[in-house]
Write a protein that holds these residues in place. Structure first.
Motif, short mmCIF file in Angstrom:
data_model
loop_
_atom_site.label_atom_id
_atom_site.label_comp_id
_atom_site.label_asym_id
_atom_site.label_seq_id
_atom_site.Cartn_x
_atom_site.Cartn_y
_atom_site.Cartn_z
N PHE A 27 -117.60 23.02 -19.89
CA PHE A 27 -118.48 23.03 -21.05
C PHE A 27 -119.74 23.84 -20.79
CE2 PHE A 27 -119.56 19.25 -18.62
CZ PHE A 27 -120.95 19.13 -18.71
N GLN A 28 -120.40 24.18 -21.90
CA GLN A 28 -121.64 24.93 -21.85
C GLN A 28 -122.69 24.10 -22.57
OE1 GLN A 28 -118.74 26.57 -23.40
NE2 GLN A 28 -118.21 26.84 -21.26
N VAL A 29 -123.89 24.06 -21.98
CA VAL A 29 -125.00 23.35 -22.59
C VAL A 29 -126.00 24.37 -23.09
CG1 VAL A 29 -126.92 21.75 -22.19
CG2 VAL A 29 -124.68 21.31 -21.13
N MET A 30 -126.28 24.27 -24.39
CA MET A 30 -127.21 25.20 -25.04
C MET A 30 -128.46 24.41 -25.40
SD MET A 30 -124.18 26.95 -27.25
CE MET A 30 -123.32 25.40 -27.35
N GLY A 31 -129.52 24.65 -24.64
CA GLY A 31 -130.78 23.94 -24.83
C GLY A 31 -131.82 24.80 -25.51
N GLU A 32 -133.08 24.57 -25.15
CA GLU A 32 -134.22 25.24 -25.78
C GLU A 32 -134.18 26.76 -25.64
OE1 GLU A 32 -137.86 23.65 -24.26
OE2 GLU A 32 -137.39 21.63 -24.93
N LYS A 33 -133.60 27.27 -24.55
CA LYS A 33 -133.60 28.72 -24.32
C LYS A 33 -132.42 29.42 -24.98
CE LYS A 33 -136.13 28.49 -19.98
NZ LYS A 33 -136.12 28.84 -18.56
N TYR A 34 -131.56 28.66 -25.65
CA TYR A 34 -130.42 29.27 -26.34
C TYR A 34 -130.90 29.89 -27.65
CZ TYR A 34 -125.94 30.02 -28.53
OH TYR A 34 -124.86 30.61 -29.13
N LYS A 35 -130.55 31.17 -27.84
CA LYS A 35 -130.91 31.91 -29.06
C LYS A 35 -129.66 32.61 -29.56
CE LYS A 35 -135.35 32.87 -26.98
NZ LYS A 35 -136.00 33.85 -26.12
N GLN A 36 -129.01 32.03 -30.54
CA GLN A 36 -127.75 32.57 -31.07
C GLN A 36 -127.86 34.08 -31.33
OE1 GLN A 36 -124.65 31.39 -31.56
NE2 GLN A 36 -124.08 33.35 -32.38
N GLY A 37 -126.95 34.84 -30.72
CA GLY A 37 -126.86 36.28 -30.96
C GLY A 37 -127.87 37.14 -30.23
N SER A 38 -128.71 36.56 -29.39
CA SER A 38 -129.76 37.33 -28.71
C SER A 38 -129.38 37.65 -27.27
CB SER A 38 -131.06 36.53 -28.71
OG SER A 38 -132.02 37.15 -27.88
N PRO A 39 -129.70 38.86 -26.80
CA PRO A 39 -129.46 39.18 -25.38
C PRO A 39 -130.36 38.38 -24.45
CG PRO A 39 -130.57 41.01 -26.50
CD PRO A 39 -130.22 40.01 -27.55
N ASP A 40 -131.39 37.73 -24.99
CA ASP A 40 -132.29 36.89 -24.19
C ASP A 40 -131.86 35.44 -24.15
OD1 ASP A 40 -133.97 39.06 -23.64
OD2 ASP A 40 -135.08 38.74 -25.50
N SER A 41 -130.75 35.12 -24.81
CA SER A 41 -130.27 33.74 -24.87
C SER A 41 -129.86 33.24 -23.50
CB SER A 41 -129.07 33.67 -25.83
OG SER A 41 -128.65 32.34 -25.96
N GLU A 42 -130.15 31.95 -23.23
CA GLU A 42 -129.78 31.34 -21.96
C GLU A 42 -129.08 30.01 -22.20
OE1 GLU A 42 -132.92 31.19 -19.02
OE2 GLU A 42 -133.87 32.97 -19.90
#
Length: 154
Positions: A129-144
């Protein structure tokens, strides 16, 4: 690639699931489009993170369909909105890899072909699984986000 190795306690999750074959990425998008409007109905979330989960019946045999989930962690399974499904992520050892950008398949490829063969671990029989928290930005190269890969010592 230097992951954190964590001993995860069981997580209770609720969300929606679908079947998928490898490379059917449209199924992932469709599932999240179904889930996100319903997320607000889940009142007992543990945190604000989103979880994308893959449950393989036979990891490595990508000709077989597997389950994908769009979900959140909850404090308990006593209150589940109608039409929302529940599951658990079993406790166990996971290698946690930070991922930046939108090319998840490239990161996963490196994990499987570079890190895993030299790690002293093998894939465990639990969900990925993947956890998408505060640094996740859908569609952005800066997403974490963080990739959780179930492992066990060889």
């Amino acid at each position: 690639m230097n992951p954190r190795i964590v001993n995860l306690q069981e997580k209770k999750i609720v969300g929606l699931k679908s079947k998928m074959l490898q490379h059917q990425y449209g199924n992932i998008v469709a599932l999240w489009k179904q889930f996100m409007p319903r997320k607000k109905e889940i009142l007992n979330t543990s945190n604000s993170e989103l979880i994308a989960l893959q449950n393989y019946s036979d990891f490595g045999n990508f000709e077989k369909p597997f389950d994908i989930w769009a979900c959140v962690e909850v404090t308990d399974l006593n209150v589940i909105p109608e039409g929302i499904l529940f599951n658990t992520i079993p406790k166990g050892e996971y290698a946690v890899f930070p991922h930046k950008g939108m090319d998840a398949s490239a990161t996963y490829q490196k994990i499987m072909t570079e890190w895993l063969p030299n790690s002293g671990y093998q894939i465990g029989n639990r969900p990925h699984f993947q956890v998408m928290g505060e640094k996740y930005k859908q569609g952005s190269p800066d997403s974490e986000e963080d990739f959780y890969v179930p492992v066990k010592r060889r």
